[in-house]
Each structure stands twice: as C-alpha cells, then as structure tokens.
Design a protein around this motif. Structure first.
Motif, PDB file in Angstrom:
ATOM      1  N   ASN A  36       0.829  -1.205   0.000  1.00 52.81           N
ATOM      2  CA  ASN A  36       0.000   0.000   0.000  1.00 52.81           C
ATOM      3  C   ASN A  36       0.867   1.259   0.000  1.00 52.81           C
ATOM      4  O   ASN A  36       0.782   2.107   0.887  1.00 52.81           O
ATOM      5  CB  ASN A  36      -0.918  -0.007   1.230  1.00 52.81           C
ATOM      6  CG  ASN A  36      -1.907  -1.146   1.198  1.00 52.81           C
ATOM      7  OD1 ASN A  36      -2.404  -1.501   0.146  1.00 52.81           O
ATOM      8  ND2 ASN A  36      -2.185  -1.721   2.354  1.00 52.81           N
ATOM      9  N   GLN A  37       1.706   1.371  -0.990  1.00 51.50           N
ATOM     10  CA  GLN A  37       2.562   2.545  -1.140  1.00 51.50           C
ATOM     11  C   GLN A  37       2.126   3.270  -2.403  1.00 51.50           C
ATOM     12  O   GLN A  37       2.096   2.695  -3.491  1.00 51.50           O
ATOM     13  CB  GLN A  37       4.032   2.128  -1.256  1.00 51.50           C
ATOM     14  CG  GLN A  37       4.996   3.275  -1.466  1.00 51.50           C
ATOM     15  CD  GLN A  37       5.293   4.042  -0.185  1.00 51.50           C
ATOM     16  OE1 GLN A  37       4.837   3.669   0.870  1.00 51.50           O
ATOM     17  NE2 GLN A  37       6.044   5.118  -0.296  1.00 51.50           N
ATOM     18  N   LYS A  38       1.782   4.536  -2.278  1.00 50.99           N
ATOM     19  CA  LYS A  38       1.332   5.284  -3.435  1.00 50.99           C
ATOM     20  C   LYS A  38       2.487   5.462  -4.424  1.00 50.99           C
ATOM     21  O   LYS A  38       3.552   5.950  -4.061  1.00 50.99           O
ATOM     22  CB  LYS A  38       0.793   6.651  -3.008  1.00 50.99           C
ATOM     23  CG  LYS A  38      -0.484   6.577  -2.183  1.00 50.99           C
ATOM     24  CD  LYS A  38      -0.975   7.969  -1.829  1.00 50.99           C
ATOM     25  CE  LYS A  38      -2.261   7.885  -1.012  1.00 50.99           C
ATOM     26  NZ  LYS A  38      -2.753   9.242  -0.636  1.00 50.99           N
ATOM     27  N   PRO A  39       2.289   5.054  -5.675  1.00 52.43           N
ATOM     28  CA  PRO A  39       3.369   5.198  -6.659  1.00 52.43           C
ATOM     29  C   PRO A  39       3.601   6.661  -7.015  1.00 52.43           C
ATOM     30  O   PRO A  39       2.680   7.464  -7.059  1.00 52.43           O
ATOM     31  CB  PRO A  39       2.843   4.416  -7.867  1.00 52.43           C
ATOM     32  CG  PRO A  39       1.356   4.461  -7.726  1.00 52.43           C
ATOM     33  CD  PRO A  39       1.078   4.460  -6.250  1.00 52.43           C
ATOM     34  N   ASN A  40       4.867   7.000  -7.210  1.00 51.56           N
ATOM     35  CA  ASN A  40       5.215   8.323  -7.707  1.00 51.56           C
ATOM     36  C   ASN A  40       6.447   8.181  -8.579  1.00 51.56           C
ATOM     37  O   ASN A  40       6.988   7.081  -8.735  1.00 51.56           O
ATOM     38  CB  ASN A  40       5.436   9.319  -6.556  1.00 51.56           C
ATOM     39  CG  ASN A  40       6.522   8.866  -5.600  1.00 51.56           C
ATOM     40  OD1 ASN A  40       7.574   8.369  -6.010  1.00 51.56           O
ATOM     41  ND2 ASN A  40       6.286   9.036  -4.302  1.00 51.56           N
ATOM     42  N   ALA A  41       6.896   9.267  -9.156  1.00 51.23           N
ATOM     43  CA  ALA A  41       8.002   9.191 -10.113  1.00 51.23           C
ATOM     44  C   ALA A  41       9.272   8.667  -9.458  1.00 51.23           C
ATOM     45  O   ALA A  41      10.007   7.890 -10.066  1.00 51.23           O
ATOM     46  CB  ALA A  41       8.251  10.574 -10.715  1.00 51.23           C
ATOM     47  N   LEU A  42       9.542   9.065  -8.211  1.00 54.40           N
ATOM     48  CA  LEU A  42      10.774   8.636  -7.543  1.00 54.40           C
ATOM     49  C   LEU A  42      10.733   7.152  -7.225  1.00 54.40           C
ATOM     50  O   LEU A  42      11.714   6.434  -7.435  1.00 54.40           O
ATOM     51  CB  LEU A  42      10.989   9.449  -6.265  1.00 54.40           C
ATOM     52  CG  LEU A  42      12.326   9.234  -5.553  1.00 54.40           C
ATOM     53  CD1 LEU A  42      13.500   9.515  -6.480  1.00 54.40           C
ATOM     54  CD2 LEU A  42      12.403  10.103  -4.305  1.00 54.40           C
ATOM     55  N   ILE A  43       9.611   6.670  -6.726  1.00 55.67           N
ATOM     56  CA  ILE A  43       9.471   5.237  -6.447  1.00 55.67           C
ATOM     57  C   ILE A  43       9.594   4.438  -7.736  1.00 55.67           C
ATOM     58  O   ILE A  43      10.276   3.415  -7.785  1.00 55.67           O
ATOM     59  CB  ILE A  43       8.127   4.949  -5.746  1.00 55.67           C
ATOM     60  CG1 ILE A  43       8.178   5.445  -4.297  1.00 55.67           C
ATOM     61  CG2 ILE A  43       7.796   3.461  -5.792  1.00 55.67           C
ATOM     62  CD1 ILE A  43       6.869   5.295  -3.550  1.00 55.67           C
ATOM     63  N   SER A  44       8.958   4.896  -8.784  1.00 53.82           N
ATOM     64  CA  SER A  44       9.011   4.188 -10.068  1.00 53.82           C
ATOM     65  C   SER A  44      10.427   4.146 -10.630  1.00 53.82           C
ATOM     66  O   SER A  44      10.808   3.180 -11.296  1.00 53.82           O
ATOM     67  CB  SER A  44       8.071   4.862 -11.076  1.00 53.82           C
ATOM     68  OG  SER A  44       6.739   4.797 -10.638  1.00 53.82           O
ATOM     69  N   ALA A  45      11.217   5.170 -10.343  1.00 57.35           N
ATOM     70  CA  ALA A  45      12.578   5.230 -10.870  1.00 57.35           C
ATOM     71  C   ALA A  45      13.570   4.454 -10.023  1.00 57.35           C
ATOM     72  O   ALA A  45      14.485   3.813 -10.552  1.00 57.35           O
ATOM     73  CB  ALA A  45      13.024   6.689 -10.975  1.00 57.35           C
TER      74      ALA A  45
END
Length: 277
Positions: free
Chosen positions: A37-46
């Motif tokens: 349950n971690q909201k995806p964002n650009a930094l997590i995706s990278a």
C-alpha cells in the motif's frame, strides 16, 4: 552387444550432462512496491526496483539480497560479478536516496524489497528459509537495520528472525552519518537512537557476520562501531555474532570480502542441515 552399446551411450550422456555449466537467468527492474500500500510516484518508479539473478535448473537455492553502498546519497543497484555463477540467487535492490527522501524512507524501501523476496522467491525455485541479507557501507547499514529492528518487516507481516543470516560489509552500527547530517549534526557527533542498529541488540537475532577493513584505514570509527556491536550482542546473549577485520584494506574492501560472504552462506546452510548452495 546392443545392450552394452546402449549402456555406454547413457554413461557418456550422463558425463556430458554432469559437466554442463549451470545456466543463470536475470529478471530486471521489478517494482517491489507493487504488492504493498505505497502510493506510486516518479521517484518510487525510478528507484524502487530490483534485479534477480538466479540458477535456472536449481531448486531450494539460497538467496542473497544485496544493498549497494553510496552513503545513502548515491549508487545504483548492481549484481557484483564475484557473486555470479556461485549457485545462489542474488537480488540486487535499488532504493530512494537522500536528499530526495530523508530517514526512514530508504529503510522502508529496504524492508519492502526484503518482503518481496520472501513472497516471491519460491516462484523462481528458491527457499525462503535460506534468504540472507548483505550490502556494503550504507547497504550494510540498511541490511542491519532490517535484521535487528524487527518493526520494519513486521509491517509486512514477516518475522525478521526468518532471515537466515546477515553479512555486513563495513556497515555503520551507530546512526548513519547521512541521517545525522539530515538532522544538522556533524559526522563526528556520535548518535545511537532508533535509527541505529546498535539500538536493537537482541539475543534472538539471526546469525551475524561483521566484516570491516583495517581499523587504521577504514572510515572514521567504522571498525570500532562494529566491534562494539559485536560486544553488545554478546552481552545481550547472542552467541552467533562474529567480527572480521581485513588487514591492509580500507573502506573499499568488498572484493576480499565476497569469498568470506559466500563461505558464511555455506556455513549457515550446512549448520541447518538443509544442504549446501
């Protein structure tokens, strides 16, 4: 005569097969937060991705989760060449870095990656009772925090004592210097708080091997931090913490450490009577 020829052919095929080299597969850039349950964002995706290097034909193999170094501010996931083709699986973890995130963001990432391995490694043929944690410098700090502070894996409903062993290569035992810097503290300001492996010494932890470079060549206090961690673990009742100092090597001591790391995996696996790697 035909039976004898057939037997000879079978023997030759058997010898040929036994001499074949194990084939390894590699899966890259797996997003390990996708199950949580971690909201995806650009930094997590990278950054929050991992690579898995594993033997194709083996089953019940050991898995080493490897965290790269870089002071929590630099570095990328990597699978060290010295750990390839050794009969084990290597999971190389990328994680978010300071200053884009601050503590405990990168520790949360490390825990999520370890949880991913516990939930997925059997699908590739691995054995969850043979998952080891390791890393160099900042990576060793992350591996140590996940192993000693059980709360990080508790969030994923995984008992940290399921970790087969921790092999720390020149990791910080006190609160990491980047975390102290985030708080405006000097590198020489010694802090042992809830973000320090030393804060969580306990008798029931998995086996621990601490490896550092030469105390006179290491980063300031690095050998002494690990020596104190070993002492306090022993006083707390933990009988499976060992410390090795690599004479003549400074902080960049991974290459002579890798054979010791692999030997430690074999030692622990054999001690559990579950077969060698």
């Amino acid at each position: 005569m035909k039976r004898e020829i057939f037997t000879i052919i079978l023997c030759c095929l058997s010898v040929f097969a036994s001499g074949q080299k194990e084939v390894y597969l590699q899966k890259n850039n797996i997003l390990y937060y996708q199950d949580y349950n971690q909201k995806p964002n650009a930094l997590i995706s990278a950054r929050c991705k991992l690579d898995v290097y594993y033997p194709k034909s083996s089953t019940k193999f050991s898995t080493l989760i490897w965290f790269h170094g870089g002071g929590l501010t630099a570095g990328n996931k990597e699978i060290p060449a010295e750990l390839k083709d050794k009969g084990i699986c290597v999971v190389s973890v990328g994680y978010r870095l300071s200053p884009e995130v601050t503590a405990p963001g990168y520790i949360e990432d490390a825990a999520a990656a370890v949880a991913w391995a516990f939930r997925n490694i059997e699908k590739l043929g691995g054995d969850t009772s043979r998952i080891f944690l390791s890393g160099h410098s900042a990576g060793a700090y992350l591996a140590s925090m996940i192993t000693l502070d059980k709360s990080w894996l508790d969030k994923h409903k995984i008992d940290a004592n399921r970790i087969a062993g921790l092999i720390s290569l020149s990791g910080q035992a006190i609160t990491h210097f980047t975390i102290r810097k985030e708080k405006g503290l000097a590198a020489t300001k010694v802090v042992v708080d809830e973000l320090a492996p030393l804060y969580f010494v306990r008798a029931d932890a998995p086996p621990i091997l601490l490896i550092t470079g030469d105390r006179e060549l290491e980063l300031l206090g690095r050998y002494e931090e690990n020596a104190y961690l070993m002492r306090m673990m022993t006083i707390a009742g933990h009988r499976k913490t060992r410390l090795m100092e690599l004479q003549g090597y400074g902080h960049d001591m991974t290459k002579p450490s890798f054979p010791l790391l692999l030997k430690e995996i074999d030692r622990i696996v054999l001690s559990k009577n579950i077969g060698a790697r």
